[in-house]
Motif scaffolding. Structure first.
Motif, PDB file in Angstrom:
ATOM      1  N   SER A  79       0.810  -1.221   0.000  1.00 27.86           N
ATOM      2  CA  SER A  79       0.000   0.000   0.000  1.00 27.86           C
ATOM      3  C   SER A  79       0.835   1.260   0.000  1.00 27.86           C
ATOM      4  CB  SER A  79      -0.949   0.018   1.212  1.00 27.86           C
ATOM      5  OG  SER A  79      -2.212  -0.521   0.873  1.00 27.86           O
ATOM      6  N   GLY A  80       2.101   1.166  -0.402  1.00 26.22           N
ATOM      7  CA  GLY A  80       2.893   2.371  -0.630  1.00 26.22           C
ATOM      8  C   GLY A  80       3.562   2.967   0.587  1.00 26.22           C
ATOM      9  N   VAL A  81       3.549   2.269   1.723  1.00 23.90           N
ATOM     10  CA  VAL A  81       4.235   2.778   2.915  1.00 23.90           C
ATOM     11  C   VAL A  81       5.738   2.637   2.722  1.00 23.90           C
ATOM     12  CG1 VAL A  81       4.636   2.387   5.388  1.00 23.90           C
ATOM     13  CG2 VAL A  81       2.313   2.301   4.461  1.00 23.90           C
ATOM     14  N   THR A  82       6.466   3.692   3.024  1.00 27.53           N
ATOM     15  CA  THR A  82       7.927   3.671   2.921  1.00 27.53           C
ATOM     16  C   THR A  82       8.610   3.906   4.264  1.00 27.53           C
ATOM     17  OG1 THR A  82       7.910   6.012   2.265  1.00 27.53           O
ATOM     18  CG2 THR A  82       7.942   4.368   0.495  1.00 27.53           C
ATOM     19  N   THR A  83       7.830   4.303   5.289  1.00 27.26           N
ATOM     20  CA  THR A  83       8.354   4.460   6.652  1.00 27.26           C
ATOM     21  C   THR A  83       7.253   4.084   7.626  1.00 27.26           C
ATOM     22  OG1 THR A  83       9.731   6.330   5.929  1.00 27.26           O
ATOM     23  CG2 THR A  83       9.434   6.047   8.305  1.00 27.26           C
ATOM     24  N   ALA A  84       7.590   3.272   8.631  1.00 25.94           N
ATOM     25  CA  ALA A  84       6.593   2.855   9.619  1.00 25.94           C
ATOM     26  C   ALA A  84       7.178   2.948  11.019  1.00 25.94           C
ATOM     27  CB  ALA A  84       6.130   1.426   9.345  1.00 25.94           C
ATOM     28  N   MET A  85       6.372   3.474  11.943  1.00 27.48           N
ATOM     29  CA  MET A  85       6.734   3.536  13.359  1.00 27.48           C
ATOM     30  C   MET A  85       6.060   2.384  14.080  1.00 27.48           C
ATOM     31  SD  MET A  85       8.452   5.360  15.635  1.00 27.48           S
ATOM     32  CE  MET A  85       8.556   7.010  14.899  1.00 27.48           C
ATOM     33  N   MET A  86       6.849   1.587  14.806  1.00 31.37           N
ATOM     34  CA  MET A  86       6.289   0.506  15.603  1.00 31.37           C
ATOM     35  C   MET A  86       6.551   0.787  17.087  1.00 31.37           C
ATOM     36  SD  MET A  86       8.944  -2.386  14.253  1.00 31.37           S
ATOM     37  CE  MET A  86      10.691  -2.321  14.647  1.00 31.37           C
ATOM     38  N   GLY A  87       6.088  -0.118  17.954  1.00 33.51           N
ATOM     39  CA  GLY A  87       6.250   0.097  19.388  1.00 33.51           C
ATOM     40  C   GLY A  87       5.142   0.891  20.024  1.00 33.51           C
ATOM     41  N   ASN A  88       4.005   1.037  19.343  1.00 34.43           N
ATOM     42  CA  ASN A  88       2.907   1.839  19.866  1.00 34.43           C
ATOM     43  C   ASN A  88       2.124   1.100  20.956  1.00 34.43           C
ATOM     44  OD1 ASN A  88       2.615   4.434  18.056  1.00 34.43           O
ATOM     45  ND2 ASN A  88       3.142   2.772  16.664  1.00 34.43           N
ATOM     46  N   CYS A  89       1.318   1.852  21.680  1.00 29.19           N
ATOM     47  CA  CYS A  89       0.338   1.321  22.646  1.00 29.19           C
ATOM     48  C   CYS A  89       0.977   0.571  23.814  1.00 29.19           C
ATOM     49  CB  CYS A  89      -0.681   0.417  21.958  1.00 29.19           C
ATOM     50  SG  CYS A  89      -1.746   1.281  20.798  1.00 29.19           S
ATOM     51  N   GLY A  90       2.253   0.820  24.078  1.00 26.64           N
ATOM     52  CA  GLY A  90       2.872   0.247  25.262  1.00 26.64           C
ATOM     53  C   GLY A  90       3.231  -1.209  25.165  1.00 26.64           C
ATOM     54  N   VAL A  91       3.139  -1.821  23.973  1.00 27.77           N
ATOM     55  CA  VAL A  91       3.433  -3.247  23.829  1.00 27.77           C
ATOM     56  C   VAL A  91       4.591  -3.445  22.865  1.00 27.77           C
ATOM     57  CG1 VAL A  91       1.107  -4.005  24.401  1.00 27.77           C
ATOM     58  CG2 VAL A  91       1.653  -3.502  22.029  1.00 27.77           C
ATOM     59  N   GLY A  92       5.367  -4.486  23.119  1.00 32.90           N
ATOM     60  CA  GLY A  92       6.521  -4.793  22.298  1.00 32.90           C
ATOM     61  C   GLY A  92       7.313  -5.906  22.944  1.00 32.90           C
ATOM     62  N   PHE A  93       8.556  -6.063  22.525  1.00 30.62           N
ATOM     63  CA  PHE A  93       9.335  -7.230  22.944  1.00 30.62           C
ATOM     64  C   PHE A  93      10.698  -6.881  23.523  1.00 30.62           C
ATOM     65  CE2 PHE A  93       6.412  -8.660  19.584  1.00 30.62           C
ATOM     66  CZ  PHE A  93       5.647  -9.523  20.364  1.00 30.62           C
ATOM     67  N   ALA A  94      10.880  -5.642  23.947  1.00 37.20           N
ATOM     68  CA  ALA A  94      12.132  -5.256  24.588  1.00 37.20           C
ATOM     69  C   ALA A  94      11.875  -4.008  25.438  1.00 37.20           C
ATOM     70  CB  ALA A  94      13.212  -4.974  23.545  1.00 37.20           C
ATOM     71  N   PRO A  95      12.605  -3.909  26.569  1.00 34.63           N
ATOM     72  CA  PRO A  95      13.585  -4.865  27.078  1.00 34.63           C
ATOM     73  C   PRO A  95      12.907  -6.116  27.626  1.00 34.63           C
ATOM     74  CG  PRO A  95      13.223  -3.127  28.691  1.00 34.63           C
ATOM     75  CD  PRO A  95      12.458  -2.730  27.458  1.00 34.63           C
ATOM     76  N   VAL A  96      13.685  -7.202  27.738  1.00 35.93           N
ATOM     77  CA  VAL A  96      13.093  -8.462  28.180  1.00 35.93           C
ATOM     78  C   VAL A  96      14.148  -9.312  28.879  1.00 35.93           C
ATOM     79  CG1 VAL A  96      13.532  -9.576  25.946  1.00 35.93           C
ATOM     80  CG2 VAL A  96      11.742 -10.472  27.441  1.00 35.93           C
ATOM     81  N   ARG A  97      13.741  -9.937  29.962  1.00 34.25           N
ATOM     82  CA  ARG A  97      14.595 -10.912  30.631  1.00 34.25           C
ATOM     83  C   ARG A  97      14.212 -12.309  30.144  1.00 34.25           C
ATOM     84  NH1 ARG A  97      17.371  -7.909  34.214  1.00 34.25           N
ATOM     85  NH2 ARG A  97      16.308  -6.071  35.121  1.00 34.25           N
ATOM     86  N   PRO A  98      15.132 -13.253  30.200  1.00 37.20           N
ATOM     87  CA  PRO A  98      14.855 -14.590  29.638  1.00 37.20           C
ATOM     88  C   PRO A  98      13.571 -15.227  30.136  1.00 37.20           C
ATOM     89  CG  PRO A  98      17.185 -14.369  30.110  1.00 37.20           C
ATOM     90  CD  PRO A  98      16.538 -13.122  30.639  1.00 37.20           C
ATOM     91  N   GLY A  99      13.180 -14.976  31.363  1.00 36.63           N
ATOM     92  CA  GLY A  99      11.977 -15.617  31.874  1.00 36.63           C
ATOM     93  C   GLY A  99      10.680 -14.921  31.524  1.00 36.63           C
ATOM     94  N   SER A 100      10.739 -13.830  30.772  1.00 36.29           N
ATOM     95  CA  SER A 100       9.536 -13.021  30.500  1.00 36.29           C
ATOM     96  C   SER A 100       9.036 -13.129  29.068  1.00 36.29           C
ATOM     97  CB  SER A 100       9.830 -11.548  30.819  1.00 36.29           C
ATOM     98  OG  SER A 100      10.113 -11.372  32.190  1.00 36.29           O
ATOM     99  N   HIS A 101       9.609 -14.005  28.263  1.00 35.77           N
ATOM    100  CA  HIS A 101       9.213 -14.100  26.861  1.00 35.77           C
ATOM    101  C   HIS A 101       7.717 -14.387  26.729  1.00 35.77           C
ATOM    102  CE1 HIS A 101      13.604 -15.344  25.730  1.00 35.77           C
ATOM    103  NE2 HIS A 101      13.507 -14.078  26.093  1.00 35.77           N
ATOM    104  N   ASP A 102       7.231 -15.392  27.436  1.00 32.06           N
ATOM    105  CA  ASP A 102       5.825 -15.768  27.325  1.00 32.06           C
ATOM    106  C   ASP A 102       4.919 -14.626  27.737  1.00 32.06           C
ATOM    107  OD1 ASP A 102       6.712 -18.202  26.483  1.00 32.06           O
ATOM    108  OD2 ASP A 102       6.094 -19.312  28.272  1.00 32.06           O
ATOM    109  N   ARG A 103       5.340 -13.899  28.755  1.00 31.43           N
ATOM    110  CA  ARG A 103       4.509 -12.799  29.250  1.00 31.43           C
ATOM    111  C   ARG A 103       4.342 -11.708  28.189  1.00 31.43           C
ATOM    112  NH1 ARG A 103       3.943 -10.471  35.178  1.00 31.43           N
ATOM    113  NH2 ARG A 103       2.369  -8.899  34.691  1.00 31.43           N
TER     114      ARG A 103
END
Length: 583
Positions: A79-103
């Motif tokens: 759809s023609g997007v050339t730049t995208a911002m991710m990490g919105n709404c307080g959710v994502g995958f970093a920072p993370v400790r080994p025991g928190s992946h599932d969470r």
């Protein structure tokens, strides 16, 4: 000699000014000339009859996981997007400790409806800190540029551990530790911090998000760090869907304090909700007042169409929590499920059951008057003749029965739209006022998320086909204004200064569009996520070429194989060349 010369197109440059016939010359990743270009190019592109626009800048996506395994990042790429911002709404995958992946997977699955099975299969977890996560993103070539916000939820889990679930606020030492990690992330290139504060956002198991209820002391401390780096805070506010007016008023007081005490820029999701359709006026009055003051910037992130669900037996629908359906879904593959659901006695049993209170299925059953059959052509602004209550009346049946039958026929290509927010009896006409306010920016595509509920990653194409060309329930918008909404304005709001306008010295991100023949197909279910998980995609035709950093990545609606995309790091890779600026 230039690398590329685009000749004779209708240049809509992103500023909102009238389109004009012009050439564009590109050298390397930079636009070097706009106007009448006399020198030849190593490649010449005939743009006669085409719109030539900047590439779209989408500031609200959820590719945090997908960007670690997928170089193409559809539905945005097509759809023609050339730049995208991710990490919105307080959710994502970093920072993370080994025991928190599932969470963190459970958090993303619940809030953004990205299948946990796909995330478990796709994520390599070859990072712990947020700078390490950015380095992983940076190491992978892709079709377009991505940037990231630091998500507040994972940050709190990282610092507070299991105590994040309790009612005891963090200690001053823990707040200081979070602030240090925010500083570390901003120095590594984060554009800001995102946080969800709404109880509508839940984990996959129904729990509250880790950042829900974070107090003012914590947010002030983190905002000071973000402001020091020139970043912004992005919020999903409490009361965002109109369910609690007092909550949203309290949120606005909090944001006012953050801005006045720290000078931070603020962006927040704003809807015209069915439950309280006019409160947005108070939010926009505050936003525009902050912008007039000049110390900080504030924006309402808004969509360009209704917020709701596409109904399908394979995804979200009004019978999803009923015992018989749940039993059949757990036991049967997709085609066998449809065959069983088509049996009259099974249908009768399911219709006689009810969804438990508090479930999404129960919520959907309260809004039959907002359910429309938008047809295979995908009319996202249907009138009341296409309402399921009206259609059921013509058939002499109930909305529940009529909806069930339509889903039997169309679950592979959903045509039922439940339009909960931004929509009323005028269609999108009343919402249009919010969308066009000076304090509003287009920022709710949610691309990469809600993969079996909506298909709004195609929002940028929809803005052109619907608002600038095909709309019948009200006036269309000038194509120049629509392009400006998706380019200069979004880039400016995110603090990305080297793109969003077709101007010498700026990044050569360009779309060439056959405007008259631009089309979005009906959404279809595809099984192309890791672990063969499903999602909805819309095929797009009409993009004659997309250029990212001077490299053609799509041509005649097909990929070229080029992967010039990179990670944007704030204050490192997003600054315009001397003498050039997009806004």
């Amino acid at each position: 000699m230039h690398d590329i010369v685009i000749r004779g197109g209708t240049v809509v440059d992103g500023t909102g000014e009238a389109g004009r016939t012009a050439d564009i010359a590109i050298a390397g990743d930079t636009i070097v000339e706009v106007g009448r270009v006399s020198a030849p190019g190593r490649r010449e592109i005939d743009a006669d009859g085409l719109l030539v626009t900047p590439g779209w800048v989408d500031i609200h996506t959820h590719y945090d996981g997908q960007a670690t395994w997928d170089a193409f990042l559809d539905p945005s790429w097509s759809s023609g997007v050339t730049t995208a911002m991710m990490g919105n709404c307080g959710v994502g995958f970093a920072p993370v400790r080994p025991g928190s992946h599932d969470r963190l997977i459970e958090l993303m699955d619940g809030v953004e409806e990205i299948p946990g099975s796909a995330l478990h299969e796709g994520l390599a977890w070859n990072w712990q800190s947020f700078p390490e996560y950015l380095d992983v993103i940076d190491s992978m070539p892709r079709t377009f540029d991505v940037a990231a916000l630091l998500p507040h939820g994972p940050l709190r889990v990282y610092v507070l551990g299991d105590a994040v679930d309790g009612d005891v606020p963090p200690t001053p030492g823990q707040i200081a530790e979070m602030a240090r990690y925010v500083d570390e992330a901003m120095r590594a290139g984060a554009f800001g911090l995102s946080s969800t504060r709404t109880p509508v956002h839940r984990t996959a198991s129904g729990g509250m998000t880790p950042d829900y209820g974070a107090d003012a002391d914590e947010l002030l401390a983190l905002s000071r760090v973000v402001a020091a780096h020139g970043g912004y805070m992005e919020f999903a506010p409490d009361g965002v869907v109109g369910e609690d007016v007092e909550a949203i008023k309290s949120e606005m007081k909090l944001y006012d304090r953050l801005v006045r005490e720290t000078g931070v820029d603020v962006q927040m999701l704003v809807l015209r909700p069915g439950l309280n359709p006019e409160y947005w006026r108070e939010q926009l009055a505050w936003i525009e007042g902050i912008n007039e003051g000049g110390r900080s910037r504030a924006f309402a992130q808004v969509s360009g169409r209704s917020i709701g669900s596409l109904l399908s037996f394979f995804g979200t629908h009004p019978f999803m929590e009923r015992p018989t359906f749940r039993r059949l879904k757990a036991a049967l593959e997709r085609e066998a499920l449809l065959a069983e659901l088509a049996r009259p006695e099974v249908k009768a049993t399911i219709l006689a059951e009810s969804d438990p209170e508090g479930t999404f299925g129960h919520f959907l059953n309260q809004h039959w008057g907002r359910c429309y059959d938008i047809g295979e052509e995908g009319d996202y602004e249907p009138d009341e003749s296409r309402n399921m209550v009206t259609l059921a009346g013509r058939l002499g049946t109930t909305p529940q029965s009529a909806t069930y039958d339509v889903m039997l026929e169309n679950s592979r290509h959903p045509t039922l739209l439940l339009a909960i927010n931004n929509y009323d009896h005028t269609g999108l006409e009343n919402f249009k006022e919010l969308m066009l306010r000076p304090g509003s920016i287009l920022g709710a595509s949610d691309a990469g998320a809600h993969v079996m509920t909506i298909c709004d990653g195609s929002l940028n194409t929809f803005m052109l086909t619907h608002w600038a060309r095909d709309r019948t329930r009200g006036e269309t918008l000038p194509v120049e204004r629509v392009v400006n909404m998706m380019t200069q304005r979004t880039a400016f709001a995110a603090g990305i200064h080297d793109r969003g306008v077709l101007r010498p010295g700026l990044r050569a991100d360009v779309n060439l569009i056959d405007f008259d023949n631009l089309r979005l197909s009906s959404p279809e279910v595809v099984d192309d996520l890791p672990d063969n998980a499903s999602r909805l995609l819309q095929q797009v035709t009409g993009y004659r070429a997309t250029i990212v950093g001077g490299t053609v990545t799509r041509e005649d609606d097909a990929g070229t194989g080029a992967l010039p995309g990179r990670l944007l790091r704030k204050n490192r890779t997003n600054e315009a060349r001397p003498g050039a600026r997009a806004a």
